[in-house]
Design a protein around this motif. Structure first.
Motif, PDB file in Angstrom:
ATOM      1  N   ASP A  32      -3.753   3.311 -10.265  1.00 25.10           N
ATOM      2  CA  ASP A  32      -3.757   2.913  -8.888  1.00 25.10           C
ATOM      3  C   ASP A  32      -3.696   4.331  -8.097  1.00 25.10           C
ATOM      4  OD1 ASP A  32      -4.338   0.081  -8.971  1.00 25.10           O
ATOM      5  OD2 ASP A  32      -2.055  -0.213  -9.213  1.00 25.10           O
ATOM      6  N   GLN A  33      -2.742   5.110  -8.287  1.00 24.34           N
ATOM      7  CA  GLN A  33      -2.549   6.459  -7.677  1.00 24.34           C
ATOM      8  C   GLN A  33      -3.739   7.313  -7.755  1.00 24.34           C
ATOM      9  OE1 GLN A  33      -0.166   6.741  -4.955  1.00 24.34           O
ATOM     10  NE2 GLN A  33      -1.517   8.476  -4.700  1.00 24.34           N
ATOM     11  N   LEU A  34      -4.099   7.455  -8.932  1.00 21.39           N
ATOM     12  CA  LEU A  34      -5.343   8.114  -9.395  1.00 21.39           C
ATOM     13  C   LEU A  34      -6.644   7.728  -8.494  1.00 21.39           C
ATOM     14  CD1 LEU A  34      -5.252   8.012 -13.361  1.00 21.39           C
ATOM     15  CD2 LEU A  34      -4.774  10.155 -11.737  1.00 21.39           C
ATOM     16  N   LEU A  35      -6.839   6.521  -8.265  1.00 27.20           N
ATOM     17  CA  LEU A  35      -7.934   6.135  -7.567  1.00 27.20           C
ATOM     18  C   LEU A  35      -7.683   6.394  -6.144  1.00 27.20           C
ATOM     19  CD1 LEU A  35     -10.653   4.889  -7.158  1.00 27.20           C
ATOM     20  CD2 LEU A  35      -9.566   2.615  -7.040  1.00 27.20           C
ATOM     21  N   ALA A  36      -6.446   6.188  -5.508  1.00 25.29           N
ATOM     22  CA  ALA A  36      -5.901   6.566  -4.132  1.00 25.29           C
ATOM     23  C   ALA A  36      -6.194   8.011  -3.767  1.00 25.29           C
ATOM     24  CB  ALA A  36      -4.748   6.143  -3.876  1.00 25.29           C
ATOM     25  N   ASN A  37      -5.751   8.983  -5.012  1.00 30.18           N
ATOM     26  CA  ASN A  37      -6.076  10.531  -4.936  1.00 30.18           C
ATOM     27  C   ASN A  37      -7.651  10.750  -4.702  1.00 30.18           C
ATOM     28  OD1 ASN A  37      -3.032  10.545  -4.819  1.00 30.18           O
ATOM     29  ND2 ASN A  37      -3.122  10.882  -6.963  1.00 30.18           N
ATOM     30  N   SER A  38      -8.237  10.056  -5.575  1.00 25.11           N
ATOM     31  CA  SER A  38      -9.798  10.200  -5.566  1.00 25.11           C
ATOM     32  C   SER A  38     -10.227   9.943  -4.282  1.00 25.11           C
ATOM     33  CB  SER A  38     -10.430   9.617  -6.542  1.00 25.11           C
ATOM     34  OG  SER A  38     -11.762   9.818  -6.717  1.00 25.11           O
ATOM     35  N   MET A  39      -9.889   8.962  -3.558  1.00 21.47           N
ATOM     36  CA  MET A  39     -10.087   8.561  -2.294  1.00 21.47           C
ATOM     37  C   MET A  39      -9.868   9.314  -1.038  1.00 21.47           C
ATOM     38  SD  MET A  39      -9.641   4.443  -2.647  1.00 21.47           S
ATOM     39  CE  MET A  39      -9.712   4.081  -1.159  1.00 21.47           C
ATOM     40  N   ASN A  79      -8.549   4.333 -13.386  1.00 23.56           N
ATOM     41  CA  ASN A  79      -8.750   5.719 -13.478  1.00 23.56           C
ATOM     42  C   ASN A  79     -10.146   5.936 -14.083  1.00 23.56           C
ATOM     43  OD1 ASN A  79      -8.608   4.073 -16.172  1.00 23.56           O
ATOM     44  ND2 ASN A  79      -7.997   5.838 -17.276  1.00 23.56           N
ATOM     45  N   LYS A  80     -10.815   4.909 -14.360  1.00 25.26           N
ATOM     46  CA  LYS A  80     -12.323   4.996 -14.731  1.00 25.26           C
ATOM     47  C   LYS A  80     -13.069   5.030 -13.318  1.00 25.26           C
ATOM     48  CE  LYS A  80     -14.009   3.515 -18.371  1.00 25.26           C
ATOM     49  NZ  LYS A  80     -14.371   2.757 -19.451  1.00 25.26           N
ATOM     50  N   LEU A  81     -12.637   4.372 -12.449  1.00 21.77           N
ATOM     51  CA  LEU A  81     -13.205   4.190 -11.084  1.00 21.77           C
ATOM     52  C   LEU A  81     -12.863   5.408 -10.433  1.00 21.77           C
ATOM     53  CD1 LEU A  81     -12.464   0.566 -10.142  1.00 21.77           C
ATOM     54  CD2 LEU A  81     -14.651   1.381 -10.958  1.00 21.77           C
ATOM     55  N   ALA A  82     -11.553   6.047 -10.579  1.00 27.48           N
ATOM     56  CA  ALA A  82     -11.552   7.303  -9.834  1.00 27.48           C
ATOM     57  C   ALA A  82     -12.244   8.593 -10.552  1.00 27.48           C
ATOM     58  CB  ALA A  82     -10.240   7.841 -10.214  1.00 27.48           C
TER      59      ALA A  82
END
Length: 739
Positions: free
Chosen positions: A144-151, A82-85
């Motif tokens: 994981d999904q938060l980062l995927a959404n951000s990508m 979530n922080k990386l997102a």
């Protein structure tokens, strides 16, 4: 005579020059490998790179650094996704970065939010209210999904790694689609680097990434990273490096093709083509890393500062952003020509910048032929010219040639071509040194040096023989089969305390002189005197096929000579001496060894150590001479009494030890035969039979220490049976005997 002498040595110099040239030419064409030449070439490459690095800071790439400050402020690594997102959102939304690449692999799911624990609890104890709460929280807790959404929909490039160790079978995550199928390039003569496995990103993240590339370095034998394999093959697919993946996205996801020298595949691959950009590569598709300078050649910003919006917007706007780490604890530091400790993420930055700026150095296929012709020209020219020149003009010529080689090489580097340098410099220097030193070190001083070196070790009458056999001699360390002798005076400490200093010195001088004379008579070489001890060897400096026999004969004569010495000593009122001698034969390293302050012609090795141990056992067995089984096997003209099967300190394998028997009479033959039967019965654990045999030997031939030793052991084993795996070996726990 002088003319013929000059012609002879002139041809010797020509031959030496030709041999050096052939040796280096064979190395260049790959007939064999000279590791030190490769090491010199790597050193020359690093020196040129450090001298001619452009320096400055590249304006197009910024490194977001997960540094020590970030870890202190945001917590230890790995961070929640979530922080990386949020970090990605900051980079794209607030700072408007052009592209973001991760020098990080996300190989496992992030369960730090506790969502998995809540779902497990619901599964174990279903409750409608809890299920509803989990459904409401899931979008916010699925990191994981938060980062995927951000990508999603953004120019994000992920990293992964390949493994080349076939012992590791398990793969992690999923690979991106290959950029090329290996079958499409079959028959093009490309020596791809093949991987045996990988560690990649979890599927949900890989599916949202625009691209992904491996971040495997390809360090040389010295551990220094000078190149990157741009393409790697795994199970029929060709996968690109992280730097290549980033460059392709920046250039518009251009098509990747191979370029061949002269347009012909048989001439070998020379570059990778990305649209209008060509990247020089070698036959393995490795590209030299165009290091810009030491660490800091690219702007660094702290990841914590990006998270909190403390970085000026213009510093990241429209930039290529690499997310990596310089924190020592995260182990992404490597050795490079630019700096011994260098962040791995900056290596990728250098490669990306080099591809985009066209600064990647090339080593064309023709450099091999050019190096061969240059060495041939220099080798023949200098081999012919230098023997005809005086030292001063020859030195001027060689210095001029060296300067021209270095200058031309630096000019080639500046235009982007890396030419080999070390082999040519080495050839010039070696031929020059051989010519200048030949007369001094080989012709005029060889015999005098020989006499000075070996006169203190061997009898004078052998020096002339050695001078006539110089082809057999070597001062540098070499391995030979030899025999070593150690001799020591028993009880020397108490003996020395009973004599005044002048008397003791005279006694030792006469004793050592007599023993040395015997060793010299039997073609032995004195290694050293160690107080009252003597160390000698046979088989060097001159080869001696009968080294073991000569050593045994010398040892027996030393014992006989000691009887004469003691008779003289008794008449003078001096104490009687008793000596112990140890002999061993085997492979030893012999040569002139020591330090810059003092050198000595000596022997080293495990076989030498065993000889010293055997000398220490002579007192225990009351045998003046003990020889190992290896010496006995090499000198079968002597009779031996087998003493024991022992394991000495510092040796794992047992060794049979023998006492050479002087004389040749029927009574001794009969005694030895009966002794062998007694020893066989002992080793077969036939204690009663062995005891009777040894007692009969004592009754018939008198008390010997060896018989008493075995009777004592038999008495012990009769009461305390040895273990089932007893092999008859007797262990000595100290260097000089039983502990």
């Amino acid at each position: 005579m002088r003319l013929s002498h000059f012609i002879s040595h002139h041809y010797i110099r020509l031959l030496l020059g030709v041999l050096v040239t052939i040796l280096l030419l064979a190395h260049v064409v790959g007939a064999f490998n000279l590791g030190f030449v490769n090491a010199m070439e790597r050193f020359a490459y690093d020196a040129r790179l450090q001298l001619l690095m452009p320096g400055g800071q590249d304006p197009h790439i910024v490194i977001v650094d997960i540094d020590e400050a970030s870890l202190q402020r945001e917590g230890h690594w790995p961070w929640g996704r979530n922080k990386l997102a949020y970090l990605l959102d900051q980079l794209f939304d607030h700072y408007q970065a052009r592209l973001v690449a991760f020098d990080v692999v996300f190989a496992e799911k992030d369960e730090s939010s506790g969502l998995a624990a809540l779902q497990a609890l619901q599964k174990a104890r279903p409750q409608p209210a809890l299920a509803s709460m989990i459904d409401d929280l899931a979008p916010a807790l699925d990191y994981d999904q938060l980062l995927a959404n951000s990508m999603q929909g953004r120019d994000v490039v992920l990293g992964y790694y390949f493994r080349h160790d076939t012992r590791l079978k398990q793969n992690i995550g999923v690979l991106p689609p290959p950029v090329i199928q290996a079958d499409a390039l079959a028959g093009q003569g490309v020596a791809y680097l093949h991987a045996s496995g990988y560690g990649a990103n979890i599927p949900s993240l890989q599916q949202q990434a625009k691209a992904a590339g491996h971040f495997n370095p390809d360090p040389d034998d010295d551990g220094i990273t000078r190149r990157i394999p741009l393409l790697v093959v795994y199970q029929g697919g060709v996968y690109e490096a992280l730097s290549l993946a980033v460059a392709r996205q920046v250039l518009g996801d251009v098509e990747l093709n191979l370029g061949f020298a002269g347009g012909e595949q048989s001439a070998g691959v020379e570059w990778l083509a990305l649209g209008q950009h060509n990247i020089p590569v070698d036959a393995h598709l490795n590209a030299l890393i165009p290091y810009r300078g030491r660490q800091g050649s690219f702007a660094y910003v702290s990841a914590a500062d990006v998270l909190h919006g403390k970085v000026p917007q213009q510093q990241l706007q429209n930039r290529i952003v690499l997310i990596g780490t310089t924190a020592p604890g995260l182990m992404d530091l490597r050795a490079t020509p630019a700096q011994s400790v260098y962040p791995g993420v900056e290596i990728h930055a250098n490669m990306i910048a080099g591809i985009l700026d066209g600064r990647v150095k090339q080593q064309p296929a023709y450099t091999l032929g050019a190096e061969f012709l240059l060495l041939l020209f220099l080798g023949v020219g200098l081999t012919v010219l230098l023997p005809r020149m005086r030292p001063a003009p020859a030195s001027v010529l060689v210095v001029s040639v060296l300067l021209l080689l270095i200058l031309f090489n630096l000019l080639s580097w500046q235009i982007g071509v890396v030419l080999p340098l070390a082999s040519a410099l080495l050839l010039v220097v070696v031929i020059y040194v051989l010519n200048m030193s030949y007369g001094y070190f080989i012709e005029s001083r060889s015999k005098r040096q020989l006499a000075q070196l070996f006169g203190q070790y061997v009898p004078p009458e052998l020096v002339a023989e050695m001078a006539d056999s110089q082809h057999e001699l070597g001062l540098q360390g070499e391995s030979r089969e030899m025999t070593v002798l150690f001799c020591d005076v028993r009880g020397f400490t108490s003996l020395s305390e009973a004599l005044d200093a002048p008397t003791l010195a005279k006694l030792m001088n006469e004793y050592l002189t007599a023993m040395t004379r015997v060793i010299h008579q039997h073609r032995g070489t004195i290694d050293k005197y160690m107080g009252d001890a003597i160390m000698a060897f046979w088989g060097a400096p001159l080869h001696d096929d009968q080294h073991a026999a000569h050593a045994v004969n010398a040892a027996l004569d030393m014992v006989r000579e000691l009887g004469k010495i003691n008779a003289d000593f008794q008449q003078r009122g001096w104490p009687v001496l008793t000596i112990g001698i140890g002999l061993n034969s085997g492979d030893m390293v012999v040569g002139n060894m020591g330090s810059e302050f003092r050198m000595a012609y000596t022997v080293l090795g495990d076989a030498v150590n065993l000889g010293a141990r055997l000398e220490g056992l002579s007192a225990y067995y009351a045998a003046p001479v003990i020889a190992s089984e290896f010496t006995a096997q090499a000198s079968t003209q002597y009779r031996y009494r087998e003493l024991d099967l022992v394991r000495v300190k510092g040796k794992d394998a047992p060794v049979r030890i023998f006492a050479p028997v002087a004389g040749d009479d029927a009574s001794m033959d009969q005694e030895l035969s009966q002794y062998e039967l007694a020893l066989t019965a002992y080793r077969q654990q036939q204690w009663s039979q062995a005891k009777s045999a040894f007692m009969a030997l004592q009754a018939t031939y008198g008390v010997r220490m060896i018989y008493s030793i075995y009777l004592e052991r038999i008495a012990y084993f009769s009461q305390h049976a040895p273990s089932a795996d007893w092999d008859g070996v007797f262990n000595f726990e100290s260097k000089r005997g039983i502990a």
